[in-house]
Enzyme design. Structure first.
Site, short mmCIF file in Angstrom:
data_model
loop_
_atom_site.label_atom_id
_atom_site.label_comp_id
_atom_site.label_asym_id
_atom_site.label_seq_id
_atom_site.Cartn_x
_atom_site.Cartn_y
_atom_site.Cartn_z
N LYS A 1 27.02 48.89 -15.15
CA LYS A 1 26.76 48.46 -16.53
C LYS A 1 27.78 49.09 -17.50
O LYS A 1 28.37 48.40 -18.33
CB LYS A 1 25.33 48.86 -16.92
CG LYS A 1 24.97 48.73 -18.36
CD LYS A 1 24.61 47.33 -18.77
CE LYS A 1 24.37 47.25 -20.27
NZ LYS A 1 24.16 45.93 -20.76
N LYS B 1 26.80 52.76 -28.14
CA LYS B 1 25.98 53.52 -27.18
C LYS B 1 26.59 53.44 -25.77
O LYS B 1 26.75 54.45 -25.09
CB LYS B 1 24.55 52.95 -27.18
CG LYS B 1 23.66 53.54 -26.10
CD LYS B 1 22.36 52.77 -25.89
CE LYS B 1 21.69 53.22 -24.60
NZ LYS B 1 20.46 52.52 -24.27
P1 NAD Z 1 14.02 48.38 -28.45
O1 NAD Z 1 14.22 49.59 -29.30
O2 NAD Z 1 13.76 47.07 -29.12
O3 NAD Z 1 12.81 48.63 -27.42
C1 NAD Z 1 12.50 49.86 -26.84
C2 NAD Z 1 10.99 50.00 -26.86
O4 NAD Z 1 10.61 51.20 -26.18
C3 NAD Z 1 10.42 50.09 -28.28
O5 NAD Z 1 9.43 49.09 -28.47
C4 NAD Z 1 9.83 51.50 -28.34
O6 NAD Z 1 8.68 51.59 -29.16
C5 NAD Z 1 9.51 51.75 -26.88
N1 NAD Z 1 9.39 53.16 -26.53
C6 NAD Z 1 10.17 54.20 -26.88
N2 NAD Z 1 9.72 55.34 -26.32
C7 NAD Z 1 8.62 55.01 -25.59
C8 NAD Z 1 7.73 55.73 -24.79
N3 NAD Z 1 7.85 57.04 -24.63
N4 NAD Z 1 6.71 55.07 -24.20
C9 NAD Z 1 6.56 53.73 -24.37
N5 NAD Z 1 7.39 52.99 -25.12
C10 NAD Z 1 8.42 53.61 -25.72
O7 NAD Z 1 15.30 48.30 -27.50
P2 NAD Z 1 15.78 47.03 -26.65
O8 NAD Z 1 16.76 46.24 -27.44
O9 NAD Z 1 14.58 46.37 -26.05
O10 NAD Z 1 16.61 47.76 -25.49
C11 NAD Z 1 15.98 48.43 -24.41
C12 NAD Z 1 17.04 48.89 -23.44
O11 NAD Z 1 17.79 47.74 -23.00
C13 NAD Z 1 18.07 49.86 -24.04
O12 NAD Z 1 18.36 50.84 -23.10
C14 NAD Z 1 19.26 48.97 -24.34
O13 NAD Z 1 20.48 49.69 -24.32
C15 NAD Z 1 19.17 47.97 -23.21
N6 NAD Z 1 19.80 46.67 -23.49
C16 NAD Z 1 19.57 46.03 -24.66
C17 NAD Z 1 20.18 44.81 -24.90
C18 NAD Z 1 19.96 44.07 -26.21
O14 NAD Z 1 20.70 43.13 -26.48
N7 NAD Z 1 18.95 44.44 -27.01
C19 NAD Z 1 21.02 44.23 -23.94
C20 NAD Z 1 21.19 44.88 -22.72
C21 NAD Z 1 20.59 46.11 -22.51
#
Ligand code: NAD
Length: 295
Positions: free
Chosen positions: A171, A246
């Site tokens: 990734k 990030k």
């Molecule tokens: P986001 O912030 O929308 O979602 C993360 C969720 O995790 C939130 O709802 C938060 O409340 C929850 N959370 C945090 N700590 C927690 C805990 N201890 N217990 C339970 N829930 C908890 O982020 P996202 O956009 O969904 O991204 C998630 C992951 O995917 C990240 O690592 C990001 O880098 C990766 N990612 C995101 C994208 C994108 O386009 N958004 C694309 C590829 C990869």
């Protein structure tokens, strides 16, 4: 159909969990935001009130969390996943995190006799909604074979990248190419503007020549040549500049840890850092062309 615990129901996790529900799996979800967990209930899942209750009794636990620290807490904490699950539960972390955390958590799982995969994704929120994500998976072949039918309900391309942590390695290497190439394409289009060369003409030539790359042909940072690219909607994200930063930082941390020289990756991290600090964190990462133009 499997009983699946899903922890982290944010922008990515919620639509992924919804696709598992659509495929007929039973999903018990947990998020520190009760509002997010409620959206899973509305889609036919059940909202757990803790990590423990989401993970207990699950055949598979999937996590989709912001960063390495959250993944360590959720798996290794006293009330965490490893303490809650029974033998035979398959653990899958789809968050994008540092390779060292991915390997540390997988090792802790293995010490308890549990199989764990790191399975970060590309494809963004659109891919999560449409179940067309690409999964890059690290862990044992046996765990991969078990996970594949479930991952196929959330994604289109599922690749086994090798042992624990290799999904995360794939990734960050991929996104380092993406960050560097987006800056390179932006610099070329800005240079063309200043030389009086029309953007569409440069696209017509370079998209069929040796400069061709995804940042140009699928996500062109100037409006016009690729109608679906964020440049045509004022760089509304897509994939935010903050997310790109990030991933570039994760790549730099990994490069330092193993002594790999990545000067262009380091420059890309610096350039995106400047862009984000300039107030553009929520803008699409292809908006970097505006900073390149103004420089
Ligand atoms: P986001 O912030 O929308 O979602 C993360 C969720 O995790 C939130 O709802 C938060 O409340 C929850 N959370 C945090 N700590 C927690 C805990 N201890 N217990 C339970 N829930 C908890 O982020 P996202 O956009 O969904 O991204 C998630 C992951 O995917 C990240 O690592 C990001 O880098 C990766 N990612 C995101 C994208 C994108 O386009 N958004 C694309 C590829 C990869």
């Amino acid at each position: 159909m499997a009983r699946i615990g899903f922890i982290g129901l944010g922008n990515m996790g919620l639509p992924m969990a919804q696709n598992l529900l659509k495929a007929g799996h039973a999903v018990q979800g947990f998020d520190v935001s009760a509002a997010q967990a409620a959206k899973l209930t509305a889609a036919g899942g059940s909202a757990a009130d803790s990590i423990k209750s989401a993970a207990s009794g699950a055949e598979i636990v999937i996590t989709m969390l912001p960063a390495g620290e959250h993944v360590r807490d959720v798996y290794l904490g006293a009330q965490g996943v490893l303490a809650a699950v029974g033998q035979g539960t398959l653990l899958i972390d789809s968050s994008t995190i540092d390779v060292a955390s991915a390997r540390a958590v997988a090792a802790a799982a293995e010490a308890k006799g549990l199989a764990m995969l790191d399975a970060p994704v590309s494809g963004g929120v659109g891919g999560a909604q449409a179940a067309t994500l690409t999964f890059m998976v690290g862990g044992s072949a046996a765990a991969f074979d078990r996970a594949k039918p479930v991952l196929e309900k959330m994604g289109k391309t599922i690749v086994h990248a090798g042992g624990a942590g290799n999904g995360q390695a794939a990734k960050i290497c991929n996104n380092m190419i993406l960050g560097v190439s987006m800056i390179a394409v932006s610099e070329a289009f800005v240079l063309a503007e200043k030389l009086g060369l029309d953007a569409q003409k440069l696209f017509d030539i370079s998209s069929k020549s040796s400069g061709q790359c995804w940042s140009m042909t699928s996500y062109c940072p100037v409006p016009g040549p690729v109608p679906t690219s964020p440049a045509n909607r004022d760089y509304q994200a897509g994939f935010t500049a903050a997310m790109m930063l990030k991933d570039l930082k994760l790549a730099q941390d990994a490069a330092k840890a193993v002594g790999a020289k990545t000067p262009l990756g380091a420059d890309a991290a610096k350039i995106y850092s400047q862009y984000v600090e300039g107030g553009e964190a929520g803008c699409d990462f292809s908006g970097i062309i505006r900073m390149v133009r103004d420089a």
